[in-house]
Design a protein around this motif. Structure first.
Motif, PDB file in Angstrom:
ATOM      1  N   PHE A  92     -34.781   6.640  -0.022  1.00 28.70           N
ATOM      2  CA  PHE A  92     -33.387   6.835  -0.384  1.00 28.70           C
ATOM      3  C   PHE A  92     -32.514   7.013   0.855  1.00 28.70           C
ATOM      4  O   PHE A  92     -32.996   7.391   1.923  1.00 28.70           O
ATOM      5  CB  PHE A  92     -33.242   8.079  -1.276  1.00 28.70           C
ATOM      6  CG  PHE A  92     -33.916   7.958  -2.605  1.00 28.70           C
ATOM      7  CD1 PHE A  92     -33.210   7.551  -3.726  1.00 28.70           C
ATOM      8  CD2 PHE A  92     -35.273   8.230  -2.741  1.00 28.70           C
ATOM      9  CE1 PHE A  92     -33.840   7.431  -4.957  1.00 28.70           C
ATOM     10  CE2 PHE A  92     -35.910   8.109  -3.971  1.00 28.70           C
ATOM     11  CZ  PHE A  92     -35.185   7.705  -5.076  1.00 28.70           C
ATOM     12  N   GLN A  93     -31.205   6.745   0.691  1.00 26.03           N
ATOM     13  CA  GLN A  93     -30.271   6.974   1.797  1.00 26.03           C
ATOM     14  C   GLN A  93     -30.310   8.431   2.220  1.00 26.03           C
ATOM     15  O   GLN A  93     -30.323   8.739   3.407  1.00 26.03           O
ATOM     16  CB  GLN A  93     -28.846   6.609   1.367  1.00 26.03           C
ATOM     17  CG  GLN A  93     -28.562   5.124   1.290  1.00 26.03           C
ATOM     18  CD  GLN A  93     -27.095   4.860   1.006  1.00 26.03           C
ATOM     19  OE1 GLN A  93     -26.217   5.526   1.523  1.00 26.03           O
ATOM     20  NE2 GLN A  93     -26.840   3.875   0.166  1.00 26.03           N
ATOM     21  N   ASP A 184     -34.140   1.997   1.558  1.00 25.34           N
ATOM     22  CA  ASP A 184     -32.684   2.094   1.430  1.00 25.34           C
ATOM     23  C   ASP A 184     -32.077   2.729   2.679  1.00 25.34           C
ATOM     24  O   ASP A 184     -32.104   3.944   2.853  1.00 25.34           O
ATOM     25  CB  ASP A 184     -32.324   2.918   0.184  1.00 25.34           C
ATOM     26  CG  ASP A 184     -30.853   2.811  -0.179  1.00 25.34           C
ATOM     27  OD1 ASP A 184     -30.079   2.254   0.623  1.00 25.34           O
ATOM     28  OD2 ASP A 184     -30.476   3.280  -1.264  1.00 25.34           O
ATOM     29  N   GLU A 185     -31.557   1.888   3.560  1.00 24.38           N
ATOM     30  CA  GLU A 185     -30.918   2.302   4.807  1.00 24.38           C
ATOM     31  C   GLU A 185     -31.750   3.346   5.566  1.00 24.38           C
ATOM     32  O   GLU A 185     -31.279   4.453   5.843  1.00 24.38           O
ATOM     33  CB  GLU A 185     -29.502   2.821   4.545  1.00 24.38           C
ATOM     34  CG  GLU A 185     -28.594   1.753   3.956  1.00 24.38           C
ATOM     35  CD  GLU A 185     -27.120   1.975   4.277  1.00 24.38           C
ATOM     36  OE1 GLU A 185     -26.800   2.707   5.234  1.00 24.38           O
ATOM     37  OE2 GLU A 185     -26.281   1.407   3.561  1.00 24.38           O
ATOM     38  N   HIS A 218     -26.851  -1.496   6.387  1.00 23.78           N
ATOM     39  CA  HIS A 218     -25.431  -1.730   6.594  1.00 23.78           C
ATOM     40  C   HIS A 218     -25.220  -2.503   7.882  1.00 23.78           C
ATOM     41  O   HIS A 218     -24.413  -3.418   7.952  1.00 23.78           O
ATOM     42  CB  HIS A 218     -24.692  -0.383   6.629  1.00 23.78           C
ATOM     43  CG  HIS A 218     -23.312  -0.461   7.180  1.00 23.78           C
ATOM     44  ND1 HIS A 218     -22.330  -1.217   6.600  1.00 23.78           N
ATOM     45  CD2 HIS A 218     -22.746   0.119   8.259  1.00 23.78           C
ATOM     46  CE1 HIS A 218     -21.205  -1.094   7.301  1.00 23.78           C
ATOM     47  NE2 HIS A 218     -21.445  -0.291   8.311  1.00 23.78           N
ATOM     48  N   HIS A 219     -25.971  -2.126   8.900  1.00 22.33           N
ATOM     49  CA  HIS A 219     -25.844  -2.790  10.204  1.00 22.33           C
ATOM     50  C   HIS A 219     -26.731  -4.033  10.248  1.00 22.33           C
ATOM     51  O   HIS A 219     -27.915  -3.975   9.959  1.00 22.33           O
ATOM     52  CB  HIS A 219     -26.229  -1.831  11.327  1.00 22.33           C
ATOM     53  CG  HIS A 219     -25.332  -0.632  11.400  1.00 22.33           C
ATOM     54  ND1 HIS A 219     -24.013  -0.713  11.747  1.00 22.33           N
ATOM     55  CD2 HIS A 219     -25.560   0.674  11.135  1.00 22.33           C
ATOM     56  CE1 HIS A 219     -23.467   0.485  11.722  1.00 22.33           C
ATOM     57  NE2 HIS A 219     -24.386   1.350  11.345  1.00 22.33           N
ATOM     58  N   MET A 220     -26.134  -5.139  10.640  1.00 22.65           N
ATOM     59  CA  MET A 220     -26.855  -6.416  10.641  1.00 22.65           C
ATOM     60  C   MET A 220     -27.952  -6.485  11.689  1.00 22.65           C
ATOM     61  O   MET A 220     -28.996  -7.096  11.455  1.00 22.65           O
ATOM     62  CB  MET A 220     -25.870  -7.577  10.867  1.00 22.65           C
ATOM     63  CG  MET A 220     -25.065  -7.962   9.655  1.00 22.65           C
ATOM     64  SD  MET A 220     -24.368  -9.628   9.818  1.00 22.65           S
ATOM     65  CE  MET A 220     -23.239  -9.398  11.168  1.00 22.65           C
ATOM     66  N   ASP A 221     -27.706  -5.869  12.854  1.00 21.05           N
ATOM     67  CA  ASP A 221     -28.605  -6.075  13.990  1.00 21.05           C
ATOM     68  C   ASP A 221     -30.046  -5.722  13.670  1.00 21.05           C
ATOM     69  O   ASP A 221     -30.976  -6.448  14.036  1.00 21.05           O
ATOM     70  CB  ASP A 221     -28.132  -5.252  15.197  1.00 21.05           C
ATOM     71  CG  ASP A 221     -26.836  -5.785  15.784  1.00 21.05           C
ATOM     72  OD1 ASP A 221     -26.431  -6.892  15.382  1.00 21.05           O
ATOM     73  OD2 ASP A 221     -26.238  -5.091  16.621  1.00 21.05           O
TER      74      ASP A 221
END
Length: 262
Positions: A92-93, A184-185, A218-221
């Motif tokens: 989870f986040q 999740d993130e 969230h961040h693409m890199d």
């Protein structure tokens, strides 16, 4: 089974999945397929609907319309515990560790579901309990060794540095022996060095445990580094899907991330 033999086997499929909350559509007509053995990424700006997808797959939310298919079975109507029993685990986040319990106890609590003993045996510590408890302890320690936390086994989970707590949450999910792991993130709140170490860990467990992994970020890199297959969404809808190269140059993806601070 190895990934080489099952690379064309569909494990998870979303077919025109929509989720509405009152008059708000959080996920709109979402369609994608995850094949067994993949390490795939689901990306998009904050509020794009990524976590809602995980909540739909794991039975936290009911689907408004469309179908979620796991290993050929429609799982739309299943409860969360039923989804877990089919071989899907998630993180989870927001961390959901047992902060006062030790690192080892956190993993053992999840791992124990694979060792059946009666309620009486659990209370009395008799019968099968002793042997199975020892097996669970050994398996859990071996897993902590694999993720670099064996030296922290007796430390309270809540006192671990944040990056190690994230690592523990992943270890606990892996101890459920899933076929599909939803992350999740996992890099939320981490510094650059911790993200690099996390990427290495995700690649390692993907290979070592022959897991299929779907990673939200969230961040693409981070995703671009390790995921050959990426789905990008914005405002609840899929806007692009493909390889990192295809995603990076896609005009809708660039537009979605325009102005986002990376």
């Amino acid at each position: 089974m190895s990934g080489q033999n099952t690379q064309h086997e569909t494990l998870l499929e979303l077919k025109s999945v929509t989720k509405s909350f009152g008059g708000i559509t959080a996920v709109s007509d979402m369609t994608f397929t995850i094949e067994r053995g993949e390490l795939a990424g689901l990306i998009g700006p904050n509020g794009a609907g990524k976590t809602t997808i995980f909540n739909l797959v794991t039975g936290v939310y009911d689907v408004t319309s469309g179908d979620i298919i796991y290993r050929g079975k429609n799982i739309n109507s299943l409860k969360t515990y039923e989804v877990i029993s089919l071989g899907i685990a998630r993180t989870f986040q927001n961390l959901r560790l047992f902060a006062a319990s030790t690192v080892l106890e956190n993993v053992m609590t999840a791992a124990q579901q694979h060792h059946g003993y009666s309620f009486f045996e659990a209370l009395s510590h008799m019968g099968r309990w002793k042997a199975m408890e020892q097996t669970t302890r050994e398996e859990s320690m071996a897993l902590l060794e694999r993720v670099g936390l064996a030296d922290r086994a007796n430390q309270a989970a809540g006192t671990l540095p944040y990056g190690l707590q994230r690592r523990l949450e992943i270890a606990r999910a892996v101890s459920l022996r899933p076929d599909l792991l939803l992350l999740d993130e996992p890099a939320a709140g981490m510094n650059a060095d911790e993200v690099v170490q996390l990427n290495d860990l995700i690649v390692k467990i993907h290979k070592d445990f022959d897991l299929t992994i779907l990673l939200i970020e969230h961040h693409m890199d981070m995703v671009m580094e390790i995921c050959p297959h990426i789905v990008c969404m914005n405002f609840g809808a899929k806007i692009a899907e493909g390889s990192p190269e295809q995603i990076q140059s896609h005009p809708e993806v660039l537009k979605a991330y325009l102005g986002e601070e990376e």
